[in-house]
Motif scaffolding. Structure first.
Motif, PDB file in Angstrom:
ATOM      1  N   LEU A 128       0.848  -1.188   0.000  1.00 13.12           N
ATOM      2  CA  LEU A 128       0.000   0.000   0.000  1.00 13.12           C
ATOM      3  C   LEU A 128       0.881   1.235   0.000  1.00 13.12           C
ATOM      4  O   LEU A 128       1.773   1.379   0.845  1.00 13.12           O
ATOM      5  N   PHE A 129       0.656   2.142  -0.950  1.00  9.78           N
ATOM      6  CA  PHE A 129       1.436   3.366  -1.089  1.00  9.78           C
ATOM      7  C   PHE A 129       0.532   4.581  -0.928  1.00  9.78           C
ATOM      8  O   PHE A 129      -0.628   4.557  -1.340  1.00  9.78           O
ATOM      9  N   ASP A 130       1.067   5.654  -0.376  1.00 10.44           N
ATOM     10  CA  ASP A 130       0.392   6.946  -0.300  1.00 10.44           C
ATOM     11  C   ASP A 130       0.837   7.814  -1.463  1.00 10.44           C
ATOM     12  O   ASP A 130       2.019   7.823  -1.812  1.00 10.44           O
ATOM     13  N   CYS A 131      -0.099   8.541  -2.047  1.00  5.93           N
ATOM     14  CA  CYS A 131       0.272   9.561  -3.028  1.00  5.93           C
ATOM     15  C   CYS A 131       0.817  10.765  -2.273  1.00  5.93           C
ATOM     16  O   CYS A 131       0.320  11.104  -1.200  1.00  5.93           O
ATOM     17  N   PRO A 132       1.828  11.431  -2.809  1.00  7.49           N
ATOM     18  CA  PRO A 132       2.390  12.588  -2.111  1.00  7.49           C
ATOM     19  C   PRO A 132       1.472  13.807  -2.176  1.00  7.49           C
ATOM     20  O   PRO A 132       0.683  13.962  -3.097  1.00  7.49           O
ATOM     21  N   ASP A 133       1.621  14.649  -1.163  1.00  7.44           N
ATOM     22  CA  ASP A 133       0.955  15.951  -1.084  1.00  7.44           C
ATOM     23  C   ASP A 133      -0.531  15.870  -1.401  1.00  7.44           C
ATOM     24  O   ASP A 133      -1.234  15.074  -0.819  1.00  7.44           O
ATOM     25  N   ASP A 134      -1.011  16.682  -2.327  1.00  9.05           N
ATOM     26  CA  ASP A 134      -2.443  16.747  -2.633  1.00  9.05           C
ATOM     27  C   ASP A 134      -2.820  15.926  -3.865  1.00  9.05           C
ATOM     28  O   ASP A 134      -3.866  16.164  -4.469  1.00  9.05           O
ATOM     29  N   LEU A 135      -2.007  14.950  -4.239  1.00  3.23           N
ATOM     30  CA  LEU A 135      -2.267  14.160  -5.440  1.00  3.23           C
ATOM     31  C   LEU A 135      -3.203  12.996  -5.134  1.00  3.23           C
ATOM     32  O   LEU A 135      -3.346  12.566  -3.995  1.00  3.23           O
ATOM     33  N   GLN A 136      -3.851  12.492  -6.184  1.00  8.45           N
ATOM     34  CA  GLN A 136      -4.750  11.341  -6.087  1.00  8.45           C
ATOM     35  C   GLN A 136      -4.344  10.305  -7.125  1.00  8.45           C
ATOM     36  O   GLN A 136      -3.767  10.631  -8.157  1.00  8.45           O
ATOM     37  N   TRP A 137      -4.692   9.046  -6.865  1.00  6.13           N
ATOM     38  CA  TRP A 137      -4.377   7.975  -7.789  1.00  6.13           C
ATOM     39  C   TRP A 137      -5.225   8.071  -9.056  1.00  6.13           C
ATOM     40  O   TRP A 137      -6.430   8.304  -8.995  1.00  6.13           O
ATOM     41  N   SER A 138      -4.594   7.892 -10.199  1.00  8.91           N
ATOM     42  CA  SER A 138      -5.280   7.859 -11.484  1.00  8.91           C
ATOM     43  C   SER A 138      -5.050   6.485 -12.111  1.00  8.91           C
ATOM     44  O   SER A 138      -3.927   6.155 -12.487  1.00  8.91           O
ATOM     45  N   SER A 139      -6.111   5.688 -12.206  1.00  3.26           N
ATOM     46  CA  SER A 139      -5.995   4.353 -12.810  1.00  3.26           C
ATOM     47  C   SER A 139      -5.700   4.444 -14.302  1.00  3.26           C
ATOM     48  O   SER A 139      -5.013   3.586 -14.847  1.00  3.26           O
ATOM     49  N   ASN A 140      -6.224   5.473 -14.954  1.00  2.00           N
ATOM     50  CA  ASN A 140      -5.965   5.636 -16.389  1.00  2.00           C
ATOM     51  C   ASN A 140      -4.487   5.886 -16.668  1.00  2.00           C
ATOM     52  O   ASN A 140      -3.929   5.374 -17.638  1.00  2.00           O
TER      53      ASN A 140
END
Length: 79
Positions: free
Chosen positions: A51-63
């Motif tokens: 499990l990884f956290d995205c940095p700062d204010d970013l969100q995961w993009s599956s695309n």
């Protein structure tokens, strides 16, 4: 201060509400969205889920298979 927090799980990952599980033994190696948290994602590698956290204010993009700005994210949280 680390840029990422990494959690290692073997087998099945379940959320507290037990509606989602990620069984990495049954998935090909790769990156997978966390449907309950847009700021995290899973990497399955040889049956182990990381499990990884995205940095700062970013969100995961599956695309795009990466952390991205929320406007570019295809994140949709399951309630």
């Amino acid at each position: 201060m680390p840029l990422y927090t990494i959690f290692v799980f073997s087998g099945i990952i379940e959320t507290g509400n037990n509606n989602f599980c990620l069984a990495c033994e049954e998935l090909v190696n790769g990156l997978y969205a966390n449907p309950y948290n847009c700021k995290t994602f899973y990497q399955c590698s040889n049956g182990v889920a990381y499990l990884f956290d995205c940095p700062d204010d970013l969100q995961w993009s599956s695309n795009n298979k990466r952390c991205d700005w929320p406007v570019n994210s295809d994140c949709g949280i399951i309630e």
